[in-house]
Design a protein around this motif. Structure first.
Motif, PDB file in Angstrom:
ATOM      1  N   ALA A   1      -5.825 -25.464   2.170  1.00 10.46           N
ATOM      2  CA  ALA A   1      -6.976 -24.521   1.622  1.00 10.46           C
ATOM      3  C   ALA A   1      -7.086 -23.292   2.684  1.00 10.46           C
ATOM      4  CB  ALA A   1      -8.301 -25.437   1.376  1.00 10.46           C
ATOM      5  N   MET A   2      -7.120 -23.570   3.970  1.00 12.85           N
ATOM      6  CA  MET A   2      -7.290 -22.542   4.807  1.00 12.85           C
ATOM      7  C   MET A   2      -6.453 -21.670   4.477  1.00 12.85           C
ATOM      8  SD  MET A   2      -7.621 -22.561   9.085  1.00 12.85           S
ATOM      9  CE  MET A   2      -9.228 -23.436   8.982  1.00 12.85           C
TER      10      MET A   2
ATOM     11  N   LEU B   1      -7.102 -17.570   3.687  1.00 14.97           N
ATOM     12  CA  LEU B   1      -6.585 -16.655   4.738  1.00 14.97           C
ATOM     13  C   LEU B   1      -5.554 -15.745   4.169  1.00 14.97           C
ATOM     14  CD1 LEU B   1      -6.449 -18.670   8.168  1.00 14.97           C
ATOM     15  CD2 LEU B   1      -8.313 -16.801   7.331  1.00 14.97           C
ATOM     16  N   ARG B   2      -4.496 -16.161   3.521  1.00 13.00           N
ATOM     17  CA  ARG B   2      -3.629 -15.353   2.914  1.00 13.00           C
ATOM     18  C   ARG B   2      -4.280 -14.420   1.823  1.00 13.00           C
ATOM     19  NH1 ARG B   2       1.165 -20.232   2.036  1.00 13.00           N
ATOM     20  NH2 ARG B   2       2.239 -19.489   4.076  1.00 13.00           N
ATOM     21  N   ARG B   3      -5.063 -14.969   0.837  1.00 17.06           N
ATOM     22  CA  ARG B   3      -6.044 -14.127  -0.205  1.00 17.06           C
ATOM     23  C   ARG B   3      -6.652 -13.116   0.598  1.00 17.06           C
ATOM     24  NH1 ARG B   3     -10.624 -13.191  -2.578  1.00 17.06           N
ATOM     25  NH2 ARG B   3     -11.701 -14.640  -1.197  1.00 17.06           N
ATOM     26  N   ARG B   4      -6.989 -13.369   1.833  1.00 19.38           N
ATOM     27  CA  ARG B   4      -7.797 -12.198   2.553  1.00 19.38           C
ATOM     28  C   ARG B   4      -6.761 -11.244   3.528  1.00 19.38           C
ATOM     29  NH1 ARG B   4     -13.636 -12.968   3.313  1.00 19.38           N
ATOM     30  NH2 ARG B   4     -14.090 -15.173   2.333  1.00 19.38           N
ATOM     31  N   GLY B   5      -5.562 -11.356   3.356  1.00 18.37           N
ATOM     32  CA  GLY B   5      -4.622 -10.568   3.976  1.00 18.37           C
ATOM     33  C   GLY B   5      -4.235 -10.728   5.178  1.00 18.37           C
ATOM     34  N   PHE B   6      -4.214 -12.172   5.361  1.00 15.86           N
ATOM     35  CA  PHE B   6      -3.679 -12.695   6.862  1.00 15.86           C
ATOM     36  C   PHE B   6      -2.117 -13.048   6.461  1.00 15.86           C
ATOM     37  CE2 PHE B   6      -8.140 -12.736   7.401  1.00 15.86           C
ATOM     38  CZ  PHE B   6      -8.191 -12.731   9.025  1.00 15.86           C
ATOM     39  N   ARG B   7      -1.430 -13.052   7.531  1.00 12.21           N
ATOM     40  CA  ARG B   7       0.073 -13.509   7.686  1.00 12.21           C
ATOM     41  C   ARG B   7       0.429 -14.145   8.733  1.00 12.21           C
ATOM     42  NH1 ARG B   7       2.891  -7.813   8.458  1.00 12.21           N
ATOM     43  NH2 ARG B   7       4.492  -9.211   8.408  1.00 12.21           N
TER      44      ARG B   7
END
Length: 210
Positions: free
Chosen positions: A169-170, A174-180
């Protein structure tokens, strides 16, 4: 660091289960994964599993766990001073301002892991931090599971997962927020390292002391 890192842990005899606890020459029983490496042992004793709620430190950990992908954590740990230098203390505002010229400079720096995708992700992750509508530490700790009962503390390597529903879930958020470079396995390693879960084995002197 994922607890399944075997780089410095003594191998078990053929057919024997891998030891979860070792008795150190300092008289302490600890998780076996640091092996005899002094820096790895210090990291286990002083950092791994301690609660970390500082946003800058969590951003650094997120990026370094991403750099670890495909490597052992000790490889990253030994290069951490250089990573901190070239990424300007992992201050998100400063890293977010880095340019393609900086990427090219880092690709030539033998002191770090020279992987373009991971370098670029560190920069883009800093920019993602700056766009958040809440502190990074609040976002990440929202996914920490409830503390497990002491009776269910891991006793063997097979008791420790590589991925959990919370780390999945994390990763998704985070991916949804643009993290890679924030896959579920990487995020579970981060949870272990930052005290969101306590995966010190039964018998380790650090167990339950986060």
């Amino acid at each position: 660091m994922s607890i399944d890192d075997t780089t410095t842990t003594p191998a078990a005899p053929p057919g024997a289960p891998r030891a979860s606890i070792v008795h150190g020459d300092d008289g302490l029983d600890r998780c076996s994964w640091p092996g005899a490496d002094a820096e790895y042992r210090r990291y286990h004793d002083e950092e791994w599993g301690h609660e970390q709620r500082d946003g800058r430190a969590l951003y650094e950990k997120l990026c370094l766990e991403g750099f670890q992908a495909g490597l052992s954590w000790i490889t990253i740990l030994r290069r951490r001073p250089a990573f901190r230098e070239v990424f300007q203390g992992f201050e998100p505002e400063r890293v977010a301002a880095m340019t393609e010229d900086d990427v090219l400079r880092l690709l030539a720096d033998e002191r770090i892991i020279r992987h373009r995708g991971k370098i670029e992700a560190t920069i883009s992750n800093a920019r993602a931090v700056l766009t958040l509508d809440e502190p990074l530490e609040e976002l990440m700790w929202r996914f920490a599971p409830s503390p497990r009962p002491e009776s269910s503390r891991p006793r063997a390597w097979s008791d420790v997962p590589a991925v959990t529903p919370e780390s999945t879930a994390m990763s998704k958020e985070l991916r949804r927020r643009g993290f890679r470079f924030v896959g579920p396995t990487t995020m579970y390693a981060l949870m272990q390292a930052t005290g969101m879960v306590d995966d010190h084995f039964v018998g380790c002197f650090r167990a339950g002391t986060s």
